[in-house]
Design a protein around this motif. Structure first.
Motif, PDB file in Angstrom:
ATOM      1  N   LEU A 164       4.484   9.587 -11.680  1.00  0.00           N
ATOM      2  CA  LEU A 164       3.573  10.693 -11.387  1.00  0.00           C
ATOM      3  C   LEU A 164       4.018  11.482 -10.162  1.00  0.00           C
ATOM      4  O   LEU A 164       3.852  12.707 -10.112  1.00  0.00           O
ATOM      5  N   LEU A 165       4.599  10.819  -9.194  1.00  0.00           N
ATOM      6  CA  LEU A 165       5.064  11.519  -8.000  1.00  0.00           C
ATOM      7  C   LEU A 165       6.169  12.510  -8.364  1.00  0.00           C
ATOM      8  O   LEU A 165       6.188  13.651  -7.890  1.00  0.00           O
ATOM      9  N   THR A 166       7.079  12.092  -9.223  1.00  0.00           N
ATOM     10  CA  THR A 166       8.141  12.995  -9.674  1.00  0.00           C
ATOM     11  C   THR A 166       7.583  14.135 -10.516  1.00  0.00           C
ATOM     12  O   THR A 166       7.997  15.301 -10.381  1.00  0.00           O
ATOM     13  N   GLU A 167       6.613  13.823 -11.364  1.00  0.00           N
ATOM     14  CA  GLU A 167       6.011  14.854 -12.221  1.00  0.00           C
ATOM     15  C   GLU A 167       5.238  15.884 -11.402  1.00  0.00           C
ATOM     16  O   GLU A 167       5.320  17.090 -11.659  1.00  0.00           O
ATOM     17  N   LEU A 168       4.497  15.432 -10.414  1.00  0.00           N
ATOM     18  CA  LEU A 168       3.728  16.361  -9.581  1.00  0.00           C
ATOM     19  C   LEU A 168       4.650  17.223  -8.722  1.00  0.00           C
ATOM     20  O   LEU A 168       4.354  18.405  -8.477  1.00  0.00           O
ATOM     21  N   LEU A 222      -2.225  15.904  -2.807  1.00  0.00           N
ATOM     22  CA  LEU A 222      -1.474  17.037  -3.353  1.00  0.00           C
ATOM     23  C   LEU A 222      -2.125  18.344  -2.915  1.00  0.00           C
ATOM     24  O   LEU A 222      -3.338  18.515  -3.048  1.00  0.00           O
ATOM     25  N   GLU A 223      -1.313  19.253  -2.392  1.00  0.00           N
ATOM     26  CA  GLU A 223      -1.776  20.578  -1.994  1.00  0.00           C
ATOM     27  C   GLU A 223      -1.045  21.627  -2.825  1.00  0.00           C
ATOM     28  O   GLU A 223       0.193  21.694  -2.803  1.00  0.00           O
ATOM     29  N   LEU A 224      -1.818  22.432  -3.551  1.00  0.00           N
ATOM     30  CA  LEU A 224      -1.277  23.492  -4.395  1.00  0.00           C
ATOM     31  C   LEU A 224      -1.621  24.833  -3.774  1.00  0.00           C
ATOM     32  O   LEU A 224      -2.789  25.086  -3.437  1.00  0.00           O
ATOM     33  N   SER A 225      -0.641  25.688  -3.603  1.00  0.00           N
ATOM     34  CA  SER A 225      -0.859  27.004  -3.002  1.00  0.00           C
ATOM     35  C   SER A 225      -0.101  28.053  -3.792  1.00  0.00           C
ATOM     36  O   SER A 225       0.963  27.773  -4.366  1.00  0.00           O
ATOM     37  N   GLU A 226      -0.645  29.254  -3.812  1.00  0.00           N
ATOM     38  CA  GLU A 226      -0.009  30.376  -4.491  1.00  0.00           C
ATOM     39  C   GLU A 226       0.794  31.198  -3.494  1.00  0.00           C
ATOM     40  O   GLU A 226       0.441  31.265  -2.306  1.00  0.00           O
ATOM     41  N   PRO A 227       1.871  31.853  -3.939  1.00  0.00           N
ATOM     42  CA  PRO A 227       2.666  32.679  -3.008  1.00  0.00           C
ATOM     43  C   PRO A 227       1.884  33.912  -2.587  1.00  0.00           C
ATOM     44  O   PRO A 227       1.029  34.420  -3.318  1.00  0.00           O
ATOM     45  N   ILE A 247       0.872  -1.185   0.000  1.00  0.00           N
ATOM     46  CA  ILE A 247       0.000   0.000   0.000  1.00  0.00           C
ATOM     47  C   ILE A 247       0.904   1.227   0.000  1.00  0.00           C
ATOM     48  O   ILE A 247       1.678   1.433   0.934  1.00  0.00           O
ATOM     49  N   ARG A 248       0.802   2.051  -1.045  1.00  0.00           N
ATOM     50  CA  ARG A 248       1.658   3.234  -1.185  1.00  0.00           C
ATOM     51  C   ARG A 248       0.817   4.499  -1.047  1.00  0.00           C
ATOM     52  O   ARG A 248      -0.229   4.633  -1.683  1.00  0.00           O
ATOM     53  N   THR A 249       1.300   5.423  -0.213  1.00  0.00           N
ATOM     54  CA  THR A 249       0.659   6.719  -0.021  1.00  0.00           C
ATOM     55  C   THR A 249       1.725   7.811  -0.024  1.00  0.00           C
ATOM     56  O   THR A 249       2.884   7.560   0.324  1.00  0.00           O
ATOM     57  N   ALA A 250       1.329   9.007  -0.421  1.00  0.00           N
ATOM     58  CA  ALA A 250       2.268  10.132  -0.471  1.00  0.00           C
ATOM     59  C   ALA A 250       1.511  11.431  -0.254  1.00  0.00           C
ATOM     60  O   ALA A 250       0.311  11.533  -0.576  1.00  0.00           O
ATOM     61  N   GLU A 251       2.208  12.424   0.299  1.00  0.00           N
ATOM     62  CA  GLU A 251       1.666  13.763   0.517  1.00  0.00           C
ATOM     63  C   GLU A 251       2.660  14.782  -0.035  1.00  0.00           C
ATOM     64  O   GLU A 251       3.842  14.747   0.309  1.00  0.00           O
ATOM     65  N   LEU A 252       2.171  15.699  -0.892  1.00  0.00           N
ATOM     66  CA  LEU A 252       2.997  16.724  -1.508  1.00  0.00           C
ATOM     67  C   LEU A 252       2.391  18.090  -1.267  1.00  0.00           C
ATOM     68  O   LEU A 252       1.158  18.255  -1.310  1.00  0.00           O
ATOM     69  N   HIS A 253       3.247  19.073  -1.013  1.00  0.00           N
ATOM     70  CA  HIS A 253       2.833  20.469  -0.901  1.00  0.00           C
ATOM     71  C   HIS A 253       3.702  21.276  -1.859  1.00  0.00           C
ATOM     72  O   HIS A 253       4.916  21.375  -1.667  1.00  0.00           O
ATOM     73  N   VAL A 254       3.075  21.830  -2.894  1.00  0.00           N
ATOM     74  CA  VAL A 254       3.801  22.512  -3.962  1.00  0.00           C
ATOM     75  C   VAL A 254       3.263  23.933  -4.080  1.00  0.00           C
ATOM     76  O   VAL A 254       2.049  24.159  -4.037  1.00  0.00           O
ATOM     77  N   GLU A 255       4.180  24.890  -4.216  1.00  0.00           N
ATOM     78  CA  GLU A 255       3.812  26.291  -4.420  1.00  0.00           C
ATOM     79  C   GLU A 255       3.884  26.607  -5.918  1.00  0.00           C
ATOM     80  O   GLU A 255       4.912  26.395  -6.559  1.00  0.00           O
ATOM     81  N   VAL A 256       2.785  27.114  -6.475  1.00  0.00           N
ATOM     82  CA  VAL A 256       2.697  27.398  -7.907  1.00  0.00           C
ATOM     83  C   VAL A 256       2.237  28.841  -8.100  1.00  0.00           C
ATOM     84  O   VAL A 256       1.679  29.465  -7.189  1.00  0.00           O
ATOM     85  N   LYS A 257       2.482  29.373  -9.317  1.00  0.00           N
ATOM     86  CA  LYS A 257       2.070  30.739  -9.608  1.00  0.00           C
ATOM     87  C   LYS A 257       0.557  30.838  -9.788  1.00  0.00           C
ATOM     88  O   LYS A 257      -0.074  31.789  -9.336  1.00  0.00           O
ATOM     89  N   LEU A 285       8.629  22.833  -4.670  1.00  0.00           N
ATOM     90  CA  LEU A 285       8.283  21.798  -3.702  1.00  0.00           C
ATOM     91  C   LEU A 285       8.559  22.295  -2.293  1.00  0.00           C
ATOM     92  O   LEU A 285       9.691  22.626  -1.941  1.00  0.00           O
ATOM     93  N   LEU A 286       7.514  22.331  -1.465  1.00  0.00           N
ATOM     94  CA  LEU A 286       7.646  22.785  -0.078  1.00  0.00           C
ATOM     95  C   LEU A 286       7.810  21.611   0.889  1.00  0.00           C
ATOM     96  O   LEU A 286       8.567  21.706   1.854  1.00  0.00           O
ATOM     97  N   SER A 287       7.108  20.512   0.643  1.00  0.00           N
ATOM     98  CA  SER A 287       7.231  19.339   1.517  1.00  0.00           C
ATOM     99  C   SER A 287       6.813  18.100   0.734  1.00  0.00           C
ATOM    100  O   SER A 287       6.010  18.172  -0.197  1.00  0.00           O
ATOM    101  N   ARG A 288       7.372  16.969   1.158  1.00  0.00           N
ATOM    102  CA  ARG A 288       7.081  15.688   0.504  1.00  0.00           C
ATOM    103  C   ARG A 288       7.190  14.573   1.529  1.00  0.00           C
ATOM    104  O   ARG A 288       8.154  14.525   2.298  1.00  0.00           O
ATOM    105  N   LYS A 289       6.193  13.680   1.534  1.00  0.00           N
ATOM    106  CA  LYS A 289       6.190  12.550   2.459  1.00  0.00           C
ATOM    107  C   LYS A 289       5.607  11.341   1.733  1.00  0.00           C
ATOM    108  O   LYS A 289       4.503  11.414   1.203  1.00  0.00           O
ATOM    109  N   ALA A 290       6.349  10.238   1.716  1.00  0.00           N
ATOM    110  CA  ALA A 290       5.909   9.021   1.041  1.00  0.00           C
ATOM    111  C   ALA A 290       5.990   7.850   2.017  1.00  0.00           C
ATOM    112  O   ALA A 290       6.868   7.800   2.887  1.00  0.00           O
TER     113      ALA A 290
END
Length: 292
Positions: free
Chosen positions: A124-128, A213-218, A65-75, A134-139
């Protein structure tokens, strides 16, 4: 009469003993079947494929069972979310949950839960992660192979147990035996359905990986205005605002004093045109002469 009574008691006792013997036989058969249930599974687990003793036993499939959490800042969070959705659907996955929120009318934050096939998980994890900053990553990866094998073995055993109870019901003759076997069949079928639900849940979680996946703007920084050195336009704007404010207060004061001014004007008019002329007339005529 005594002989008839004894004969009736003997007949009832013989019927009761026959029913008891049948129930005991049914119980022994069910117990023996339950005890022998795991034997086919263990034999199947230890069986070798045909072709001779020299061949090696096949390696069991690993279930993870694979799970991951990503927090990425985008424009632009909206555009990034659209590209993420396209990439996931192109890989054979889907969006399980989505939440978008606008903060202070200046920035947008989106949180999505993605279900992707296990063979496309790493790509997909690398692409996302490369969508923005990238602010944080947990797999996390959890091996549940033993749990999957255990559930499959219990399902096989439970199915065999249900089949044995059905066979006993087909051979049962006494109503009490049928009622007892029906209750036992219902209980075993409920356990089988629970095991099947566990198997379906494990299959879904080991076949499809979950990515949150969490996407946030600056945050947009506003230009600070210096108040120590105001310009001409600032002074003009401040003077105009002061003038408008002063005129507004003057109008408010006049509106509040209007009733009092009107009352004073009416009183002055009465004094000026009615009372004062009469007083002057009396003063001009003077006192009336005395008659001796």
């Amino acid at each position: 009469m005594a002989s008839l009574a004894l004969a009736g008691c003997g007949s009832g006792a013989s019927n009761g003993s026959s029913a008891d013997s049948k129930e005991a036989a049914a119980g022994e058969a069910a117990a023996g079947g339950a005890a022998k249930g795991p034997a086919p599974d263990s034999a199947h687990a230890g069986a070798q494929p045909p072709g001779g003793k020299g061949q090696q036993t096949a390696v069991p499939q690993t279930h993870v069972i694979r799970t991951a959490e990503l927090h990425v800042e985008v424009k632009d969070a909206t555009a990034a979310l659209a590209s993420v959705r396209t990439a996931v659907e192109g890989a054979g996955g889907h969006v399980a949950d989505e939440s978008t929120e606008r903060i202070d009318d200046t920035q947008v934050t989106s949180r999505v839960v993605l279900r992707v096939p296990q063979d496309r998980y790493a790509t997909l994890l690398t692409e996302l992660a490369g969508t923005g900053k990238l602010l944080s990553r947990k797999a996390d990866a959890k091996d549940v192979t033993g749990q999957v094998v255990d559930v499959e073995s219990r399902i096989a055993t439970q199915r065999a147990s249900v089949a044995r109870v059905r066979a006993l019901m087909d051979r049962a003759e006494q109503l009490s035996d049928v009622v007892t076997l029906e209750g036992e069949l219902s209980r075993r079928q409920a356990e089988l359905e629970s095991l099947l639900a566990q198997q379906a849940s494990l299959k879904d979680r080991t076949t499809m990986a979950t990515i949150t996946l969490e996407l946030s703007e600056p945050e947009k920084k506003e230009q600070a205005k210096t108040e120590d050195d105001p310009g001409f336009l600032d002074a003009l704007s401040g003077g105009w605002n002061a003038l408008v404010t002063t005129l507004r207060w003057i109008v408010v004061v006049l509106g509040a004093a209007a009733p009092f001014l009107l009352a004073f004007a009416v009183a002055y008019a009465v004094w000026r045109f009615l009372v004062r002329p009469r007083l002057r007339g009396r003063t001009a005529r003077g006192p009336a002469p005395r008659k001796d």
